[in-house]
Write an enzyme that holds these catalytic residues in place. Structure first.
Site, PDB file in Angstrom:
ATOM      1  N   LYS A   1      -5.414   6.631  -7.235  1.00 35.82           N
ATOM      2  CA  LYS A   1      -6.286   7.556  -6.513  1.00 35.82           C
ATOM      3  C   LYS A   1      -5.791   7.723  -5.076  1.00 35.82           C
ATOM      4  CE  LYS A   1     -11.072   8.157  -5.117  1.00 35.82           C
ATOM      5  NZ  LYS A   1     -12.463   7.747  -5.245  1.00 35.82           N
TER       6      LYS A   1
ATOM      7  N   GLU B   1       0.087  -2.951  -5.182  1.00 37.37           N
ATOM      8  CA  GLU B   1       0.674  -3.314  -6.479  1.00 37.37           C
ATOM      9  C   GLU B   1       1.303  -2.095  -7.151  1.00 37.37           C
ATOM     10  OE1 GLU B   1      -2.354  -4.015  -5.444  1.00 37.37           O
ATOM     11  OE2 GLU B   1      -3.001  -6.025  -6.040  1.00 37.37           O
TER      12      GLU B   1
ATOM     13  N   GLY C   1     -12.775   5.300  -8.620  1.00 38.92           N
ATOM     14  CA  GLY C   1     -11.667   4.758  -9.409  1.00 38.92           C
ATOM     15  C   GLY C   1     -12.113   4.251 -10.774  1.00 38.92           C
ATOM     16  N   ARG C   2     -13.163   3.446 -10.802  1.00 42.49           N
ATOM     17  CA  ARG C   2     -13.610   2.845 -12.075  1.00 42.49           C
ATOM     18  C   ARG C   2     -14.323   3.858 -12.967  1.00 42.49           C
ATOM     19  NH1 ARG C   2     -15.839   0.944  -7.613  1.00 42.49           N
ATOM     20  NH2 ARG C   2     -18.074   1.081  -7.237  1.00 42.49           N
TER      21      ARG C   2
ATOM     22  N   GLU D   1     -17.763  -4.303 -10.165  1.00 45.58           N
ATOM     23  CA  GLU D   1     -17.354  -3.677  -8.901  1.00 45.58           C
ATOM     24  C   GLU D   1     -18.467  -2.749  -8.402  1.00 45.58           C
ATOM     25  OE1 GLU D   1     -12.990  -2.934  -7.849  1.00 45.58           O
ATOM     26  OE2 GLU D   1     -13.687  -0.901  -8.126  1.00 45.58           O
TER      27      GLU D   1
ATOM     28  N   HIS E   1     -15.621 -17.980 -32.627  1.00 45.41           N
ATOM     29  CA  HIS E   1     -14.844 -19.211 -32.751  1.00 45.41           C
ATOM     30  C   HIS E   1     -14.375 -19.715 -31.398  1.00 45.41           C
ATOM     31  CE1 HIS E   1     -14.723 -19.124 -37.144  1.00 45.41           C
ATOM     32  NE2 HIS E   1     -14.756 -17.811 -36.981  1.00 45.41           N
TER      33      HIS E   1
ATOM     34  N   LYS F   1      -7.349  -8.045   0.538  1.00 43.46           N
ATOM     35  CA  LYS F   1      -6.151  -7.196   0.727  1.00 43.46           C
ATOM     36  C   LYS F   1      -5.605  -7.363   2.145  1.00 43.46           C
ATOM     37  CE  LYS F   1      -7.626  -3.409  -2.327  1.00 43.46           C
ATOM     38  NZ  LYS F   1      -8.012  -2.000  -2.398  1.00 43.46           N
TER      39      LYS F   1
HETATM   40  O1  F6P Z   1      -9.038  -2.792  -5.267  1.00 46.44           O
HETATM   41  C1  F6P Z   1      -9.986  -2.107  -5.995  1.00 46.44           C
HETATM   42  C2  F6P Z   1      -9.634  -0.671  -6.175  1.00 46.44           C
HETATM   43  O2  F6P Z   1      -9.850   0.043  -5.013  1.00 46.44           O
HETATM   44  C3  F6P Z   1     -10.417  -0.097  -7.337  1.00 46.44           C
HETATM   45  O3  F6P Z   1     -11.652   0.347  -6.996  1.00 46.44           O
HETATM   46  C4  F6P Z   1      -9.492   0.948  -7.850  1.00 46.44           C
HETATM   47  O4  F6P Z   1      -9.829   1.306  -9.130  1.00 46.44           O
HETATM   48  C5  F6P Z   1      -8.173   0.246  -7.727  1.00 46.44           C
HETATM   49  O5  F6P Z   1      -8.279  -0.488  -6.541  1.00 46.44           O
HETATM   50  C6  F6P Z   1      -6.958   1.106  -7.736  1.00 46.44           C
HETATM   51  O6  F6P Z   1      -6.944   2.033  -6.691  1.00 46.44           O
HETATM   52  P1  F6P Z   1      -5.976   3.285  -6.683  1.00 46.44           P
HETATM   53  O7  F6P Z   1      -6.300   4.134  -7.865  1.00 46.44           O
HETATM   54  O8  F6P Z   1      -6.229   3.975  -5.385  1.00 46.44           O
HETATM   55  O9  F6P Z   1      -4.568   2.766  -6.766  1.00 46.44           O
END
Ligand code: F6P
Length: 560
Positions: free
Chosen positions: A214, A220, A274-275, A361, A392, A517
């Site tokens: 987003k 990452e 995002g979620r 979240e 199990h 972060k």
């Molecule tokens: O660190 C949490 C977050 O901001 C989530 O809410 C989001 O889904 C994820 O990181 C990834 O963010 P992006 O789509 O901006 O890479």
């Protein structure tokens, strides 16, 4: 509520429910389940789905009181404000309009006075066209070969939802057929091991990389994107990026800066959390590349069907509302901190991890939407595994240890039926026998008297006793097609929203993920300067200094 800064817990409806807890404590599900009228009133059907919440520790009176709480919390108004595009995500000053992502073409849903549905469909049409080009082989890679494999890079909401839907569709006969010869993989973790696992067996010549973020700033995702860009350019040259890398983002300027052709970028908007983004290009692009747009469109239609139900059905028959209210009851009144999500379907193995983010979240908050500290807990600890695997593993604790409200999710018609001649039942019936048995085992338990009648030895009786009275609900889906997967997703998304609306929190921001972060940035800088200039560790506490020292002294990370 009287004023916008009032807490839900100050309302009469909340206090009434608090008092009602004592009445419920005197009941046992064994008795509640023997009241057929009560049970009948706790069955809800919609669009092929059947919800049975009769095994909740609730009476008809409880439900009335919960509906009063919904009123006191202005749930109707809050749902309308969401659908009307008001900036209900007040800390980020944004609308919350994931419902627009799956709205029919002729719907009108406005954000800041502008109908967003045409923009949504522009992107959907672009995805349809692009995915058809890739799937038909009319778009080829740098060496002229069709791109049959896709790696989607993204994390959190840019990963978990698409992974859940992909896993759910993998064995659906229609989706399976349309995915023949193709692979879809997901790269989320910055752990280089995840990169290695993703590229094993893939050839850059036939691979398309979709960078999903987003913000297009997530550490990452961006490092993984640079790593796979290197994988492609090392094999095919720098110009291959144009053919082998595309992006999904709200930040098209950064996409271009990264080196991806803006024509190969698929937009979404800041009114999509995002979620809550799996129905945007975040999910629709990778899934359409794998299964074709027509399958994914069915998924969107399933979600849309629930959106309409949620928006227009009276609360006493509204599945997400009922589920949300019951979760509030379990967490805030009965004091159960967790919820187990137990699909009796291997295809739903990634459902609980996705709902973990959607729920935790969204609702893991400590202050009200107006910033007031909350005198009650919000959110719950969500976890789960497909039945029967979970049986199990952790069900022991659920049966005889902690009380954890369970969601049992069952499917009537298997995606992949098997019946072996001579077996008592089909394989799916065997699975479903457990789906039907577990909720009663939890609700009824087993008494010492029953055990005595079975001549169980005295010393084993306490160990074999099940207290019962453990709540669950059962959701039965007719089958698990793309459409049903969409329904399931939207039910849980809206349930989480209902919980947040009733608790009076902002379910659409996530400030709690920021601090870690920031601290990681400080560590990253230190690692760089220690590795390249031998700079001494500075600014960390004793514990972190010791750990970092050990890490730096004993590791031999390759340096640029
Ligand atoms: O660190 C949490 C977050 O901001 C989530 O809410 C989001 O889904 C994820 O990181 C990834 O963010 P992006 O789509 O901006 O890479």
């Amino acid at each position: 509520m009287a004023s916008s800064t009032a807490l839900t817990s100050d309302t009469e409806a909340w206090k009434d429910l608090k008092g009602h807890v004592e009445d419920i404590k005197k009941t046992h599900l064994r008795d509640l389940m023997s009241d057929a009228n009560r049970c009948q009133s706790m069955m809800m059907e919609f669009d092929g789905l059947l919800l049975d919440y009769s095994r909740q520790r609730a009476t008809v009176e409880t439900m009335d009181k919960l509906l009063n709480l919904a009123k006191a919390a202005q749930l109707t108004e809050k749902i309308s404000r969401m659908f009307n595009g008001e900036h209900i995500n007040s800390t980020e000053n944004r609308s919350v309009l994931h419902v627009a992502l799956r709205a029919p073409k002729d719907a009108v849903i406005k954000a800041d006075g502008k109908n967003v549905v045409p923009e949504v469909w522009n992107v959907l049409d672009k995805i349809k066209e692009f995915s058809e080009k890739i799937r038909s082989g009319s778009w080829v890679g740098a060496t002229g070969k069709p791109l049959k494999d896709v790696i989607a890079i993204g994390i959190g909401g840019s990963f978990l939802g698409p992974l859940f839907v992909h896993t759910a569709l993998q064995t659906d006969p229609e989706a399976l057929e349309s995915a023949k010869g193709r692979q879809l993989r997901f790269l989320a973790n910055i752990d280089p091991v995840d990169v290695a696992r993703n590229i094993i067996g893939l050839n850059p010549e036939t691979t398309l990389v979709v960078v999903v973020s987003k913000t297009f700033t997530t550490a990452e995702t961006m490092l993984n994107a640079r790593t796979l860009r290197e994988w492609i350019t090392a094999a095919l040259g720098a110009s291959a990026v144009a053919k082998h890398m595309v992006a999904v983002s709200t930040n098209l300027a950064l996409v271009e800066k990264f080196g991806i052709d803006p024509n190969n970028a698929f937009a979404f908007w800041d009114w999509v959390g995002g979620r809550y983004s799996v129905c945007s290009a975040v999910g629709v692009l990778p899934l359409s590349l794998q299964y074709g747009f027509s399958v994914v469109e069915k998924f969107l239609k399933g979600a849309s069907s629930i959106d309409q139900h949620f928006q227009s059905t009276p609360f006493e028959k509204n599945i997400p509302v009922l589920l949300g209210l019951l979760s509030v009851w379990n967490v805030s009144f009965l004091g159960y901190p967790a919820r187990a999500i137990l699909p009796y379907s291997q295809a739903l193995e990634k459902f609980a991890p996705h709902i973990q983010q959607v729920s935790m979240e969204s609702n893991g908050k400590g202050v009200s939407i107006d910033g007031l500290p909350l005198p009650f807990e919000t959110g719950e600890i969500d976890f789960g595994e497909p039945g029967t695997n979970g049986q199990h593993s952790f069900y022991q604790l659920i049966h005889q240890g902690r009380v954890i409200p369970c969601d049992f999710i069952g499917i009537v018609k298997s995606q992949q039926p098997v019946y072996l001649k001579g077996e008592v039942v089909s394989n799916h019936d065997e699975l479903m026998s457990n789906f039907f048995a577990q909720p009663d085992a939890l609700a009824y338990g087993k008494t010492p008297e029953q055990l005595q009648k079975e001549n169980v030895s005295e010393f084993l009786i306490p160990h074999k006793t099940f207290s019962g009275n453990r709540p669950s609900l059962s959701l039965l889906l007719p089958e698990l097609t793309a459409y049903n997967v969409g329904q399931l997703l939207a039910i849980y998304e809206h349930r989480v929203a209902v919980q947040g609306f009733v608790w009076g929190i902002n379910s659409f921001d996530q400030w709690g993920v920021e601090l870690g972060k920031v601290l990681a940035t400080q560590v990253r800088k230190q690692l760089h300067s220690s590795r390249t200039q031998g700079t001494a560790l500075e600014g960390f506490n004793y514990s972190t200094t010791t750990l970092l020292k050990r890490y730096l002294e004993t590791s031999s990370e390759p340096q640029m």
